[in-house]
Write a protein that holds these residues in place. Structure first.
Motif: not given
Length: 505
Positions: A162, A332, A336, A340, A362, A393, A396-397
């Motif tokens: 990511g 972002f 992320s 993550a 997201v 972000g 997304s993680g």
């Protein structure tokens, strides 16, 4: 291989495979593979900010300079499944180190290229080396870790995937700012050399050795069918800016037909008792693999093109420098990265629900960013959008890392390389489609209205469609898991004997 489902919606790790002994160097070895993986994935996007400088210094045409980016992505994707299978059959450690050495060598060749032709050739070779290296990363995690440790290791791996995509613009901008001058773009490639040499030396010392016996045969017809199919699908995409989508549309039909033939050939080999290039049972009997591969492909369709759209908006619409453009999307990347790493610890407990929440985040973050950039005064827009972009972000993680974990966690170690290669091939195809479609849509709207804000909102909206499709698939999988858990609590014997449940587990 069997796996049970936890009460909270996660899947328990598969039973330990015979002969597993924890390697005392496994965490240090993991960092070697993550650094190498970060370099290879970063090189997909880091070059984009330097294309105008490269074009000017090497007197290249727009079509030629586009191949500096798209050629790398093409050979990267072509190598993945074959490289994964070779790692399974031969020696993951050896292939990883050879590919990493090649990546370093070809990075130096890119930096020293005297003209655009040699630069494109070096980038094609660099992408091929990266494609051979990438599936060994996930396979080595499968090999070195088990249980909760595997979830944490995949969490770090997902963070690498990511962050590398989001960090490309800012890293490239920073290098161009530091290495000012007409040849400063060469340091985008040279920076890989010292880091890569150190990774090779540490890898030789830390990566585990595994003796392979009796699985050295590789399915050559399968390699040719799959390679030709992926090439046919990707070539029109990498030629998109020069009209490839309209002139070469028929290659999509050819590519789909070749992949159908490849699938039938793989089933035929399984029926014969011969080891295929990509075992179709990965998609039918390994719990979560088919759904996870679909989620990843759809997500990367929407996710990958977003960064080029932001770069176009900030640099051409607002007049930002490459560095300032990269800094504008840094929130972002920060969100992320943190999410993550955290998600690697949470995936055991929450399972697919984590992906569902992440995708919703997201979509909310990027959708909100698009609206703020559309209606906020341009001077304030990047500052106002930063918190919402950070939310995207974080989401997304919670997508990339958990999805990789749940897709690969129950894959047998003997198929780990091919499985990781196939997963990343789907992601690369999705990324190629998104990278071609979203900027193309941005230019289309801009050409008609000369409205940078409208072009941004339209392109990001198209990306959100791909993410929404990924969310729908993740929600379906989450609900299916919940129903299975409920049935298990009510009638554990009936569920245990259910052939559909047996195939999933």
């Amino acid at each position: 291989m069997t796996a049970s489902t936890s009460a909270a919606g996660g899947r328990e790790p598969a039973a330990r495979e015979d002969g597993y002994e924890p390697d005392p160097n496994r965490w240090h070895a993991l960092w070697v593979t993550l650094v190498a993986g970060f370099m290879s994935l970063l090189d997909v996007t880091i070059v984009a900010v330097a294309l105008p400088t490269i074009q000017r210094d090497l007197h290249a045409s727009p079509a030629q300079v586009q191949w500096v980016v798209s050629g790398y992505a093409l050979t990267f994707a072509l190598a993945l499944v074959t490289a994964g299978r070779l790692g399974d059959a031969l020696d993951r450690r050896r292939i990883f180190l050879l590919a990493l050495s090649g990546f370093v060598l070809f990075s130096a060749a890119c930096g020293a290229a005297p003209d655009i032709t040699l630069l494109v050739v070096a980038r094609l070779a660099q992408g091929l080396a990266a494609g051979f290296m990438a599936p060994q990363n996930s396979a080595l995690i499968q090999q070195m870790f088990r249980g909760a440790e595997r979830g944490r290791a995949f969490g770090l791996f997902g963070a690498t995937v990511g962050i590398s995509s989001a960090a490309g613009p800012i890293t490239g901008g920073a290098i161009l700012a530091l290495a000012s001058g007409p040849q400063g773009w060469r340091w985008i490639f040279y920076v890989n050399v010292p880091i890569g040499i150190l990774a090779v030396l540490l890898g030789r010392r830390l990566l585990p050795r595994v003796r392979r016996t009796g699985r050295g045969r590789v399915d050559v017809p399968g390699v040719l069918l799959l390679g030709a199919g992926v090439l046919a699908l990707m070539y029109p995409l990498v030629q998109a800016e020069s009209g490839g989508l309209t002139r070469l549309w028929w290659l999509f039909v050819v590519g789909a037909a070749l992949l159908v033939l490849f699938s039938r050939w793989q089933r035929r080999l399984v029926d014969r008792g011969t080891q295929p290039l990509l075992d179709p049972r990965l998609f039918t009997t390994v719990r979560g693999y088919a759904v996870g591969a679909g989620i990843g492909t759809l997500y990367f369709i929407g996710f990958s093109g977003v960064w080029l759209v932001f770069a176009l908006f900030y640099q051409r619409g607002l007049g930002f420098s490459p560095l300032r453009s990269g800094l504008a999307v840094t929130p972002f990347a920060l969100g992320s990265a943190g999410a993550a790493v955290l998600s690697g610890r949470l995936v055991e407990r929450y399972g697919r629900l984590l992906t569902v929440c992440g995708l919703a985040g997201v979509i909310a973050g990027l959708g909100g960013t698009a609206l703020l950039l559309r209606f906020t005064p341009l001077g304030l827009a990047p500052w106002v959008a930063a918190p919402v972009l950070f939310l995207g972000g974080v989401g997304s993680g919670f997508v990339v890392s958990p999805n990789i974990t749940m897709t690969l966690r129950d894959v047998p170690v003997r198929m780990a390389g091919a499985a990781g290669g196939a997963l990343q091939t789907g992601q690369r195809l999705g990324a190629a489609l998104g990278t071609a479609a979203l900027p193309g849509l941005f230019y289309l709207v801009l050409g008609r209205s000369h409205d940078y804000r409208g072009a941004l909102v339209t392109a990001l909206g198209a990306g959100l469609v791909g993410m929404a499709a990924s969310l729908a698939l993740a929600t379906f999988d989450w609900q299916r898991d919940r129903r299975t858990q409920q049935r298990h609590r009510k009638c554990p014997d009936e569920v245990a004997n259910d052939p559909v449940h047996a195939r999933q587990t």
